[in-house]
Structures are given as C-alpha cells and as structure tokens.
Scaffold this motif. Structure first.
Motif, PDB file in Angstrom:
ATOM      1  N   GLY B 334       0.807  -1.215   0.000  1.00 43.96           N
ATOM      2  CA  GLY B 334       0.000   0.000   0.000  1.00 43.96           C
ATOM      3  C   GLY B 334       0.840   1.264   0.000  1.00 43.96           C
ATOM      4  N   LEU B 335       2.061   1.158   0.521  1.00 45.39           N
ATOM      5  CA  LEU B 335       2.931   2.327   0.499  1.00 45.39           C
ATOM      6  C   LEU B 335       3.294   2.711  -0.927  1.00 45.39           C
ATOM      7  CD1 LEU B 335       5.424   1.544   3.428  1.00 45.39           C
ATOM      8  CD2 LEU B 335       3.295   2.818   3.507  1.00 45.39           C
ATOM      9  N   GLY B 375      -2.429   2.834   3.200  1.00 44.82           N
ATOM     10  CA  GLY B 375      -1.518   3.218   2.123  1.00 44.82           C
ATOM     11  C   GLY B 375      -1.921   4.514   1.434  1.00 44.82           C
ATOM     12  N   LEU B 376      -3.224   4.826   1.487  1.00 44.99           N
ATOM     13  CA  LEU B 376      -3.699   6.031   0.801  1.00 44.99           C
ATOM     14  C   LEU B 376      -3.247   7.307   1.498  1.00 44.99           C
ATOM     15  CD1 LEU B 376      -7.326   4.891   0.017  1.00 44.99           C
ATOM     16  CD2 LEU B 376      -5.492   5.264  -1.617  1.00 44.99           C
ATOM     17  N   THR B 378      -0.314   7.419   3.535  1.00 48.39           N
ATOM     18  CA  THR B 378       1.084   7.346   3.979  1.00 48.39           C
ATOM     19  C   THR B 378       2.011   7.587   2.805  1.00 48.39           C
ATOM     20  OG1 THR B 378       0.941   4.962   3.651  1.00 48.39           O
ATOM     21  CG2 THR B 378       0.785   5.749   5.909  1.00 48.39           C
ATOM     22  N   PRO B 379       3.209   8.135   3.065  1.00 50.04           N
ATOM     23  CA  PRO B 379       4.184   8.299   2.008  1.00 50.04           C
ATOM     24  C   PRO B 379       4.750   6.937   1.598  1.00 50.04           C
ATOM     25  CG  PRO B 379       5.117   8.961   4.125  1.00 50.04           C
ATOM     26  CD  PRO B 379       3.696   8.606   4.373  1.00 50.04           C
ATOM     27  N   LEU B 381       3.592   6.941  -1.748  1.00 45.97           N
ATOM     28  CA  LEU B 381       2.469   7.129  -2.656  1.00 45.97           C
ATOM     29  C   LEU B 381       1.196   7.199  -1.835  1.00 45.97           C
ATOM     30  CD1 LEU B 381       1.688   7.362  -5.630  1.00 45.97           C
ATOM     31  CD2 LEU B 381       1.296   4.936  -5.674  1.00 45.97           C
ATOM     32  N   GLY B 382       0.822   8.393  -1.377  1.00 44.25           N
ATOM     33  CA  GLY B 382      -0.392   8.544  -0.586  1.00 44.25           C
ATOM     34  C   GLY B 382      -1.372   9.406  -1.360  1.00 44.25           C
TER      35      GLY B 382
END
Ligand code: NA
Ligand code: NA
Lengths: 340, 434, 167
Positions: B334-335, B375-376, B378-379, B381-382
């Motif tokens: 998710g990251l 994951g949405l 967090t760095p 790719l958030g």
C-alpha cells in the motif's frame, strides 16, 4: 534493433544471460509472457491459459515456458491485442468486442442465433478463419493461438419475466454491443451501456431491469445473486482471441514452432470453447440454486424475435459489404456451419 | 539483471526522485517506463508510455473523479459549504474540535453516495478545508480529518473496491458491501475519539467558538436545506435505482449548479473559478494515476508482488501468524501501489491461501480494504494526501503526512479490533442474508 | 534574447489558457451528458446513445487539456522538504533542471502517444455505440501533452534566469 527487441525479450528474462548468447542452443528455456484480462481464478486462466502453458511445456520438453499475467495487469482490457502485436507481452488474450471496428468479419458470431454452445461456436469461428483470407487479414500482424466463442447470450431479468417481445417493451436492459442495442430498440426496450463492474448494483437497485449476456458471465460478476429470470433464446455470442507476437514466434526453433502449431488453432479453440461451456453449466446450476427461473423460447415464439432481429443482421451485412468485405458470404457460411 | 533486481532498483530510484522534488507523477512515469524497458526492451516500454495515458484518463470508473470534485467546488464557491459549517458551528462550535468532528461525520454520510476514496476526499477537502481554516483550525488537524474521513468512502457502501474484490474472489458482493457498514461506523467513531484527545492535548488546534443561543441555531438550520436536499437527491437516486454511484457525481454536480443558480448563490465568475479549479485538480490527480499505472505494469512484469506472496505462501506458519504477515505485506504494498493494482496483483495468490487457512472471505475483503486505506494516507504514494495537498496548497505536504499519524493509529486499532473479533464484521451480512 | 523568451512564454501561456477553457467546457458537457442520460433513461425511456463512451472520451480530453495549466499553477505534487532548504540560487538551479527533465519526459510521452494514435488509426478502432474513430481523440490528448511539455520548458527558463540573476 527495433524489430528484433521484442523477439529478444521473448527469451528467458528471469535468468541472467544477455540476448546474444541465448536462443540457438537447445536446453535453454525460452520464457514467454502471456497477458490477458481475465482474473486469476477465472476459467479462462485455469482451464485455457494454464492448459495451453502446460501443453506447450510438455510438447517442447520444457524448452518453452509460458508465464501468465492475468487480470489485465500488463495492459488495459482493450489493449491486449496491441500488447501482443507490439511485444509488450509475447501473447495476448481478450474479447473482440473490446476493440470495436478492429475485427469486422469476426464479429459475425456476435449476430443472433449463431448456435448454442461455446464448443460448436468456436469450431465455426475457427473454420471461418481458415476459409476466409479476409478474416485472416484481421490477425495479419500476429500468430493466432485460438479463436473461440462463448455459449449463447440470453436475457436475464429482475422481477419481471420476459417470454415475448412485448414483455421487453419499456424495460431498461444493459446491452453488451451496438448490435444488441439495435434489436432491443426495435423491440421497444431501452438499451443501457454500462461497465460490467456496475451491473450488479444496477440490477439490485433497479437502475436496469435486466441484462443480456452469456450465462457464464452470471458467475463472473456474481449476478446469479440478483437476477430472477433467464430467457433462453441464443441471442448472440461473445468471441475471444488468443494471439502471439510474430517475432516471439519466429524466435523459436523450427521444431518448437511445429510442435506449437499442433497445439494452437483448432485444438486450442476447442479447449477454450469447452472450458466456457463447463463454466456455463456451473453458472446454470448456481443460478437455479439461487432461485432463478429459466424459460426457453419455443420455435414458434422465436419467429417473432427473429423478425425483430433481421434488420440488425441485414445492416451488419450491408455495413461490411459497403466497406468491401464479403459480409454476405461470411454470414451465409457461418449460418451454414452452425446449423450443420 | 534479473527482473526482480530491476524491480528493487526501480523502487529505490523512485524514492530518490521523490526526494529531489521531481513531481510524484513524473517520477512514477520515469521509473515505470524505464523499468519496463529494462525488462522487456525499450520499444515495449515506449508502447506502454504511449498507450497508458489514454487508457487511464479515458477510463469510465475514474471519470467520476472530476464530477465529484466539481460538485464539491460548486458547493464551496456558492457558499453552501460555508452555511453548513456555520450551522454546525452554532450547534457544536462551543465543543473543542467541533468542526473536525463534523468533517468526519459528513464524510461518513458522503461515503454513502460515493464509492471511492478519491472522490470522497476531493469533495470533502474542497468543502471543509477553507471553512476550518477560517475558524483557525490547525492545518494538521483539518487535513488529517479530511484524509481520515475520505477513507470511509470505500468502507461504507457503495464501494468500488469491495465490488472488485467480490468479482475477483466470487465472494457475494451484497454481503461484502453490508459487511463494510459496521467497520465504517466504528472507524468513524475511532477517528472522532482521536480528535477528542487531539484537541484536549492541544486546544488551539480546534478552537471552540462562542456558544450560540437556540434562536441562532434554528436560524442557521434554515440555510442548510440546499445541502440536505442534495444529499437526499443523490442518496435517494442511488438507492431507488435512478442512477449508479458513478453517475451520482454528474447528477450531484448538476443539482448543485441548479440550486446555486436558483438561489442566486453563484455567478459567472464564481462558476468559471469552480470549473477551472476542478479541471486543474483533476489533471493533477490523473497524471499521478497514469504514473501509478505505468509503475504497476513495471512492478508486475518484475514479478516482485508474485515473489512476495509466494514467499508468504511457503512459510508454513500458524494461520494467525500468516494472516498478520499478509496484512503487513499489504501494508507495505500500500505504500507503493494504488488499491486496484494491489487487488489484481496479489489476490490471485493470497485469496486461496486465506481460504485454505480457514478465514472468512467476506471478513478478509473488509480487513484488506482497511489495510490498503492506510496506504492512501502514507508516504511515498499517498494519493489521498496528494489530493488534499492539491486543495490546501499552502500547507507543506510533509506536514500533512505527519499530521495524519494519529489517524493512522485509529486505523491500526480498528484493524486489530476486527481481526481479534471477526464476528463484528460478519454478523451483519450473515443476519441480512439469513 | 529576453524579448524572444518573453514572446515564447506568452505564446505558451496563451495555448495553456485556451486548452484550459476547452477543458472547462468539456467538464460541463460531461456533466450534462450523464445527467440528461439519467433523466432520459429514467423518465422518458430515451437515454443518450453513446453517453458511456462520450464520458470516457470527455474525461481523457478534460484531463489532458488541463495538464499545462495545472503545471503553471504548480498543482503537480512534489515533495520539497529537501530542495526547499537549499540556498536560493542552488534551489532555482535544481528546480530548473527538474523542469528540463519534465520537458523531456513529457515530450517523449507525447511522441509515444502520437505513435499510439497512428497504431490505433491503422486498426480502424472505433467507439462501441457511436462508431466514432478513436485516433483523433488520441491526437487531441497528444496536443495537450505537448503543451504541458512546453510549459515545463518555459518554467525552466524562468528558474535558470533566477540562477544567473545578479541580485
Ligand atoms: Na462509499
Ligand atoms: Na502510501
């Protein structure tokens, strides 16, 4: 290097050798990437792509390995043919109707009453391919692995059962193609285009009253949970293609090409047709046990439907003929083959 | 170089590009294209670079994003958003953090219209951030609320991701959607608890305003009716079967536009501003989505996700340990990856394993969504944070990422809670389906 | 030189603005098409044929025609906490270099989108319900992409000018 690189990339990509030293000696495994849009647990992956992969591996004594990339992870659903043609993947597999206009004559199988089962439909489609150079032309920049059809498409409805053309009047029906749009309109129904992913909720909430599709798609989208009635009349077929990149094909040894030629074509088309029929059978059971009621239109009842669908067939033929394609001939042959 | 090594190099390069201020979207495009080229040849990398932009930007399911943003912009420029917050302020404003609580609550309600986190976040950001700013809320708190609230978009039905999960796994979609309700509501309350402690510890983050009298309160309610009407129109339209959640964005935007003109709240200048901001913000989001698609095609051909999942598959640990490991893997994926890509890449391998270990498929779908929600926000790719940053441009993105940390804690608590007591997820769908 | 760059900058700005206006119009059209499709389908049994594919095409156009203006308004998200701490001239140099990088990446992307359009044209691909040819739309998004690249180039000039600036 532009024209060879997709051939190179077809060679073993997981072991470390550079492309120069690989290819020629045998004993090396050549790995091919097989891209397609069906999910991993789908019958098309399990019983078609995996069957193809293991038959190829077995026949070539492990010299050719096929790695599957399901779920449109390498290219969009409408980009599968292009992915195979350009070498993004070595092989691609998808549904023709995602690429409208690109396979004008193949689409004859999407016309009404072309048969009942995927096995029969696939045989007809492959025979047409072998007979008509104009159909072969539609796949000229790839090597076809198979051409197959689904079992026939039926009408699925919620709440209201459809037994006659009149019953359809005023209903909002999700339609898979412009051809189906045309005859639905002819019958006074309202055709609705929407993404398959939305159909479940649309049926459940009543955005549409029904949908048209092959029975196996019920399972693909869990629609057996929401539909109440199935009207069986064999209204159209979905068609599928599996193709291979030309350079990847050329990169194989002559012996391996011959071995694969045995597998691809008629044999794989039959495998694909049978697989979808088995899935369809499963879907019928699932729908029945979820309480769906099946109604098969009799020959007398179908006469009325045929009359309403004739304009769709006529305009298909006219459209092909006007662009210089043998529409009439292909249609007649398809009808002849499917009634044999 | 093996594809796996190229994959690892790609991820490293991506992080370096991010650090030297290359725009996130451009970095994804570069690494995705270069990586694919390294594995399969430059001309194929170029084919992906040429075909993905049109495929992604012309995707029906994503086309909902600009329309939902437009709806948010109209509500904001016409002052309806402001009215809503004034009204809330008169009722709750004397409580510390009242608007933050409202933002979470409104997001939950909005989630019943919107099936995606992107759409929910973009709409709510546009409506609530300027207002909380006016009331001197700390940017960390206000952006954290929008980010957290937005994640409810795919837990509370409708939900694009849960439907896709159902399609990929053949789990009953109806039950999946219902299963999201309880976790969605619990998650909402956990966010509210976080806000409660946040403003308790730092009262200036969500300042209380003067207590209003009852007269003022009821007066303020009179201004809220357009908002209520729109919600009823869109929710009602979906539940009574007039349109799909995707179409709701367009109907909602059109409805807000009509209301705003009829009540003379919007003029030509404001409309042009609303449109211009919508299209710019959409362009930003889509360029990231295009980059994310190119990057995920590359990761996919590098076979890293398959290797990781097969590794987990082969460990032979106890079911609960494996489940914990699976959730950790999803957290790390998710990251770097976008939700739909994760589902498509991993479910085929993970889902059968989860079934084999004896877990409930519906429960797993909901838990997986909850983990991917992390994951949405967090760095590196958030996507939710990028969307918020597009609206709140004066706040450095690192501060938004940092500010959202307490909300992450609430999400982790929820995941642990629902893993320890799976019945909390499954009882409602079991009850409804008899 | 300064005059010439100013002129180029003006031209690029104008192109970005014009494309952006078109994008705004497309947004409204998209909203109206879907809304009237819903109304027509629900109450009059008469949906708008092709609304599905028109939505997809609109979405692509809307997005691509706004890439340039979004970049002008610095919408494209970047993580700046390292570079922003650098001394001003160094920072402008780095940001100028990044703009040049963006220019090259997006120009290559535009070139490949054009190649994609050519392939799609060769295959006679059309949309499903209305049978509109697809390639002209891909060429249009290519135009939007080129405008984005040019805007990045123009931005890079501005940053480099600040590097050599005496003040
Ligand atoms: Na939702
Ligand atoms: Na992330």
């Amino acid at each position: 290097s532009e024209d060879t690189s997709s051939g190179e990339s077809g060679e073993s990509s997981s072991s470390n050798e550079s492309s120069e030293e690989s290819s020629e000696d045998s004993g090396e495994t050549q790995e091919f990437a097989f891209s397609h849009l069906f999910p991993n647990n789908h019958v098309m992956e399990q019983d078609v792509v995996q069957v193809f992969a293991s038959e190829v591996e077995e026949a070539t004594g492990g010299e050719i390995a096929v790695n599957s990339y399901p779920g449109a992870q390498l290219a969009a659903p409408d980009g599968q043919y292009e992915a195979a043609a350009t070498g993004v993947a070595d092989m691609g597999f998808s549904v023709h109707s995602y690429n409208p206009g690109q396979f004008p004559l193949t689409s004859v199988m999407e016309l009404p009453f072309m048969g009942e089962t995927g096995t029969a439909g696939s045989q007809v489609l492959w025979d047409l391919y072998e007979e008509f150079p104009e159909i072969q032309e539609e796949y000229s920049d790839t090597v076809p692995l198979w051409l197959s059809t689904s079992e026939a498409g039926q009408i699925f409805t919620v709440d209201e059962q459809v037994k006659s053309v009149e019953d359809l009047e005023g209903m909002k029906i999700r339609s898979p193609s412009p051809e189906v749009n045309a005859w639905l309109e002819e019958m006074g129904a309202t055709p609705v285009s929407m993404s398959m992913n939305e159909v479940y909720e649309a049926l459940e909430k009543g955005v549409v009253d029904g949908t048209v599709g092959p029975i196996h798609t019920l399972l693909d989208y869990s629609l057996q949970e929401v539909i109440d009635y199935v009207t069986v009349g064999d209204f159209y077929m979905t068609t599928f293609f599996g193709v291979m990149n030309q350079q990847s094909y050329d990169s194989m040894s002559a012996e391996n090409q011959e071995l694969i030629d045995e597998i691809r074509g008629e044999h794989m088309s039959e495998v694909a047709g049978k697989a979808i029929d088995a899935r369809s059978e499963e879907a019928v059971q699932a729908a029945k046990s979820a309480g769906a009621e099946f109604y098969e239109l009799s020959d007398e009842e179908l006469a009325e439907w045929e009359e309403k669908m004739q304009p769709t067939i006529d305009s298909w033929i006219e459209d092909k003929e006007s662009s210089g394609l043998p529409g009439q001939e292909v249609y007649d042959k398809a009808v002849e083959l499917s009634t044999e | 170089m093996s594809p796996e090594i190229i994959g690892v190099l790609g991820i490293t390069t991506l992080l370096i590009l991010f650090l030297i201020k290359v725009p996130v979207s451009i970095a994804l495009i570069i690494v995705g294209t270069a990586g694919f080229s390294l594995v399969r040849g430059l001309d194929t990398g170029f084919v992906q670079l040429g075909s993905t932009p049109f495929a992604t930007s012309g995707s029906y399911s994503l086309s909902v994003i600009p329309l939902f943003i437009f709806m948010g912009m109209i509500l904001s420029y016409s002052g309806f958003g402001q009215d809503l917050f004034r009204a809330v302020d008169s009722w709750l404003g004397h409580i510390k953090g009242g608007m933050a609580l409202t933002t979470i609550g409104t997001s939950a309600i909005f989630s019943s219209i919107s099936g995606s986190v992107n759409a929910t976040t973009a709409t709510m950001a546009r409506i609530t951030l300027p207002e909380m700013n006016k009331y001197n809320y700390s940017p960390a708190l206000s952006t954290a609320c929008v980010a957290a609230g937005g994640t409810l978009g795919i837990l509370i039905p409708p939900s694009v991701i849960l439907i896709l999960y159902g399609i990929l796994t053949m789990e009953p979609i109806g039950e999946l959607l219902i299963a999201g309700i309880v976790p969605g509501i619990v998650q909402m309350f956990l966010f509210m608890i976080v806000i409660f402690f946040w403003v308790k510890k730092n009262p200036s983050a969500g300042p209380a305003s003067e207590k209003s009298n009852w007269n003022e309160r009821f007066k303020s309610l009179a201004n809220v009716w357009p908002f209520v009407l729109l919600f009823l129109l869109t929710i009602g339209g979906i539940y009574f079967g007039y349109f799909t959640p995707t179409e709701a964005g367009a109907v909602g935007a059109f409805g807000s536009l009509l209301l705003a003109f009829l009540t003379r709240r919007l003029n030509g200048t404001k409309l042009i501003k609303a449109m211009s901001e919508t299209t710019r913000l959409s362009a930003m989001i889509f360029l990231i989505l295009i980059g994310a698609d190119l990057f995920s095609q590359f990761l996919s051909i590098s076979r890293i996700p398959v290797q990781i999942t097969q590794f987990v598959n082969g460990l032979g640990w106890s079911p609960i340990m494996i489940m914990a490991l699976i959730l950790v893997v999803y957290f790390f994926l998710g990251l770097f990856l976008e939700g739909i890509a994760i589902l498509v890449l991993t479910l085929p391998v993970i889902y059968p394993l989860v079934m084999q270990l004896g877990f409930d498929g519906v429960w797993f779908g909901v838990i997986m969504v909850m983990v991917m929600n992390i994951g949405l926000i967090t760095p590196p790719l958030g996507i939710s944070i990028y969307i918020i940053s597009g609206v709140a441009k004066d706040i450095p993105i690192e501060r938004i990422f940092k500010g959202v940390t307490p909300m992450l804690a609430a999400m982790v608590v929820a995941i642990i809670l629902f893993t320890a007591f799976p019945e909390l997820v499954t009882f409602l769908p079991n009850f409804m389906s008899g | 030189m300064g005059h010439f760059l100013n002129l180029v900058e003006k031209i690029i700005d104008t192109i970005s603005n014009v494309l952006h206006y078109i994008s705004n119009v497309v947004l409204c059209l998209m909203m109206l098409i879907i809304s009237f499709d819903v109304i027509g389908r629900s109450f009059f049994g008469q949906p708008i044929t092709g609304s599905f594919e028109l939505t997809e095409l609109s979405s692509a156009l809307l997005v691509f025609f706004s890439f340039a203006i979004a970049h002008k308004y610095k919408e494209h998200i970047a993580i700046g906490f390292v570079v922003d701490k650098l001394p001003e001239k160094v920072r402008h140099f780095v940001e100028g270099a990044i703009e040049v990088l963006i220019f090259f990446v997006i120009i290559i992307m535009s070139w490949q989108i054009y190649n994609d359009a050519v392939r799609v044209m060769g295959r006679n691909a059309v949309t499903s319900d209305l049978s509109l040819p697809v390639y002209p739309f891909i060429i249009l998004i290519c135009v939007g992409s080129v405008a984005f690249a040019l805007l990045a180039l123009s931005n890079s000039f501005k940053h480099f000018a600040r590097v050599v600036d005496k003040k």
